[in-house]
Design a protein around this motif. Sequence first.
Motif, short mmCIF file in Angstrom:
data_model
loop_
_atom_site.label_atom_id
_atom_site.label_comp_id
_atom_site.label_asym_id
_atom_site.label_seq_id
_atom_site.Cartn_x
_atom_site.Cartn_y
_atom_site.Cartn_z
N ALA A 19 0.80 -1.22 0.00
CA ALA A 19 0.00 0.00 0.00
C ALA A 19 0.84 1.28 0.00
O ALA A 19 0.66 2.14 -0.86
CB ALA A 19 -0.94 -0.01 1.21
N THR A 20 1.76 1.41 0.95
CA THR A 20 2.51 2.67 1.08
C THR A 20 3.42 2.91 -0.11
O THR A 20 3.43 4.00 -0.69
CB THR A 20 3.34 2.66 2.38
OG1 THR A 20 2.48 2.37 3.48
CG2 THR A 20 4.00 4.01 2.60
N LEU A 21 4.21 1.91 -0.47
CA LEU A 21 5.17 2.10 -1.56
C LEU A 21 4.48 2.31 -2.91
O LEU A 21 4.79 3.25 -3.64
CB LEU A 21 6.12 0.91 -1.64
CG LEU A 21 7.23 0.86 -0.59
CD1 LEU A 21 8.13 -0.33 -0.84
CD2 LEU A 21 8.04 2.14 -0.60
N MET A 22 3.54 1.43 -3.23
CA MET A 22 2.93 1.51 -4.55
C MET A 22 2.07 2.75 -4.73
O MET A 22 1.82 3.18 -5.86
CB MET A 22 2.10 0.24 -4.82
CG MET A 22 1.60 0.12 -6.26
SD MET A 22 2.91 0.31 -7.52
CE MET A 22 3.84 -1.20 -7.28
N CYS A 23 1.65 3.37 -3.63
CA CYS A 23 0.87 4.61 -3.73
C CYS A 23 1.67 5.71 -4.44
O CYS A 23 1.10 6.59 -5.06
CB CYS A 23 0.45 5.07 -2.34
SG CYS A 23 -0.80 6.36 -2.35
N GLY A 24 3.00 5.62 -4.34
CA GLY A 24 3.85 6.61 -5.00
C GLY A 24 4.08 6.32 -6.47
O GLY A 24 4.62 7.17 -7.20
N ALA A 25 3.70 5.12 -6.94
CA ALA A 25 3.93 4.76 -8.35
C ALA A 25 2.63 4.44 -9.09
O ALA A 25 2.66 4.21 -10.29
CB ALA A 25 4.87 3.55 -8.42
N LEU A 26 1.51 4.42 -8.38
CA LEU A 26 0.21 4.21 -9.02
C LEU A 26 -0.27 5.54 -9.59
O LEU A 26 -0.36 6.52 -8.85
CB LEU A 26 -0.79 3.68 -7.99
CG LEU A 26 -2.19 3.33 -8.51
CD1 LEU A 26 -2.14 2.09 -9.40
CD2 LEU A 26 -3.15 3.13 -7.33
N PRO A 27 -0.56 5.62 -10.90
CA PRO A 27 -0.90 6.92 -11.51
C PRO A 27 -1.97 7.71 -10.78
O PRO A 27 -1.89 8.94 -10.70
CB PRO A 27 -1.34 6.53 -12.92
CG PRO A 27 -0.58 5.27 -13.21
CD PRO A 27 -0.50 4.54 -11.89
N TRP A 28 -3.01 7.03 -10.24
CA TRP A 28 -4.06 7.73 -9.52
C TRP A 28 -3.90 7.64 -8.01
O TRP A 28 -4.80 8.02 -7.26
CB TRP A 28 -5.44 7.23 -9.94
CG TRP A 28 -5.67 5.76 -9.72
CD1 TRP A 28 -6.21 5.17 -8.61
CD2 TRP A 28 -5.38 4.70 -10.63
NE1 TRP A 28 -6.26 3.80 -8.77
CE2 TRP A 28 -5.77 3.49 -10.01
CE3 TRP A 28 -4.84 4.64 -11.91
CZ2 TRP A 28 -5.62 2.25 -10.62
CZ3 TRP A 28 -4.70 3.39 -12.52
CH2 TRP A 28 -5.08 2.23 -11.88
N GLY A 29 -2.77 7.12 -7.55
CA GLY A 29 -2.50 7.09 -6.11
C GLY A 29 -2.33 8.50 -5.57
O GLY A 29 -1.80 9.39 -6.26
N VAL A 30 -2.77 8.72 -4.34
CA VAL A 30 -2.69 10.06 -3.74
C VAL A 30 -1.25 10.58 -3.74
O VAL A 30 -1.00 11.75 -4.09
CB VAL A 30 -3.24 10.04 -2.29
CG1 VAL A 30 -3.00 11.37 -1.61
CG2 VAL A 30 -4.72 9.70 -2.30
N ALA A 31 -0.30 9.73 -3.35
CA ALA A 31 1.11 10.16 -3.30
C ALA A 31 1.64 10.46 -4.69
O ALA A 31 2.42 11.40 -4.88
CB ALA A 31 1.95 9.08 -2.63
N SER A 32 1.25 9.66 -5.68
CA SER A 32 1.70 9.88 -7.05
C SER A 32 1.16 11.18 -7.61
O SER A 32 1.89 11.97 -8.23
CB SER A 32 1.28 8.71 -7.93
OG SER A 32 1.62 8.95 -9.29
N VAL A 33 -0.13 11.43 -7.42
CA VAL A 33 -0.74 12.67 -7.91
C VAL A 33 -0.08 13.88 -7.25
O VAL A 33 0.21 14.89 -7.90
CB VAL A 33 -2.26 12.66 -7.63
CG1 VAL A 33 -2.88 14.02 -7.96
CG2 VAL A 33 -2.94 11.56 -8.44
N TYR A 34 0.19 13.76 -5.96
CA TYR A 34 0.85 14.84 -5.23
C TYR A 34 2.25 15.11 -5.81
O TYR A 34 2.62 16.26 -6.06
CB TYR A 34 0.96 14.46 -3.76
CG TYR A 34 1.67 15.47 -2.89
CD1 TYR A 34 1.00 16.58 -2.39
CD2 TYR A 34 3.02 15.33 -2.56
CE1 TYR A 34 1.65 17.52 -1.60
CE2 TYR A 34 3.68 16.25 -1.77
CZ TYR A 34 2.98 17.34 -1.29
OH TYR A 34 3.63 18.27 -0.52
N ALA A 35 3.01 14.04 -6.03
CA ALA A 35 4.37 14.18 -6.57
C ALA A 35 4.34 14.82 -7.96
O ALA A 35 5.18 15.68 -8.28
CB ALA A 35 5.07 12.83 -6.62
#
Length: 464
Positions: A406-422
């Motif tokens: 959950a935590t790691l992939m959130c940064g690499a999932l196109p619609w993940g909150v962390a990815s969108v933020y980045a």
Amino acid sequence: MLNDIEKRKPTLKEAVIALLLVITVILISIKTALVLETALVLGTAAAVIVGFYLGYSWEDIEKGMLDGMRNGLGACIILIVIGMVIGTWILGGTIQTMIYYGLKLLTPQIFVPAGFMLCALTSVLIGSSFGTIATMGIVLMGVAEGLNIPRAITAGAIVSGAMFGDKVSPLSDSTNLTAAMTGTKLFDHVRSMLYVSGPSVAICLAIYGFVGHRYAIAGSVDFGTVESILTTLSSNFNLSIMTLIPPAIVIILSVLKVPAIIALMISFISAGALSIFTQGASLAGIIEVGANGFISNTGHELIDKLLTQGGINSMMSTVAIIMAGTAMGGILEKCGILQVLLENLMKHIKKPRDLILASLASAYIMLLATGEMMVSIIVPGRTLEPAFHEMKIHTSVLSRTLETGATLMCGALPWGVASVYAQNVLNVGLEYIPYCYLPFIAPIIAIIYAFVGFATFPAEPEES
């Protein structure tokens, strides 16, 4: 009238529908407005309705809520202390010292791997991947422009480093949330995470070193931003080896398996005392920072954004998330929904390997559906924790598996909150994702461990 209904154990079909109802309510709430606290409270309300349907009285449901919330109180206390620790670490110059010497190490030849490690270090120190991306990440993107290093590669290294730090930092809200939702002691969770994260980081460093070396051209280098940060830090704070004592205390006490609350409180007291000698802080200033966090006024926008952190009040949002999540889980446990799901799950899962893989898959499914790492930890964590007790596997294996997914992939999932933020903060598109190696390497290592049985720790006697 509700009390006239005889309470009963749900059927498998009812248990599945009940869990799907709770998840759907949370999903709709998040998609409508990304406010996780409210979404979890509404999910708890849906669980209450299910309890009434199964014949449980309000007194039964309330007891389930309180029992569930009691499981999260330890994590809430830790988060409160963490808010105090972060504030005093900045007040005493700890984080400034680490950033200063980290930036001093930057050279064109090692820029990409050094940037990855610098973001990892910053995220560990402040416990926030978002804060790291918005500060150190922006600095590194500016330096990369001067070095003619592609933005996509730099952004990939930044996000990988920031997510790693967020995943293993005792100061991170997601780390504490995962420990709470799986019934794992904080430092047990962190130590378990390192079994997967350590090799993953080593592989990432090697790849970033190889990829970055191709672009390490010594011409047209612009370190102006870095120099301005170094000058501002050295002129506004007293940077010395003494400022590194508080984090060293946490590491040493963690190795000695001292309880997290005690270790963090000792670090807070030592950081506060040292801030008086190193930065000229007052007792009133220490108490104020402990409550409301440090407010930086150096005049340098990036530094002020990075150093304005900490305080008990900054942790109240995460405390609310834990309380709502554990209350919801407590109701589902009280009504027998999780027990029914567990009993049927265990009919198909015969080996620890299968349970670990099911946990990883659950985290990914929730993340794909919600794009939100907290929900992707809370729901599988509350559902699968009893299964790990049943198979006598330490819950730190569950907690690290959920974070790996959950935590790691959130940064690499196109619609993940962390990815969108980045993407928004670093001004890059999806082209950075192929260079965000950590979210893809860590699960491979976790799966290998599951198949060979490595680091599948047995449950402690009291846990069983």
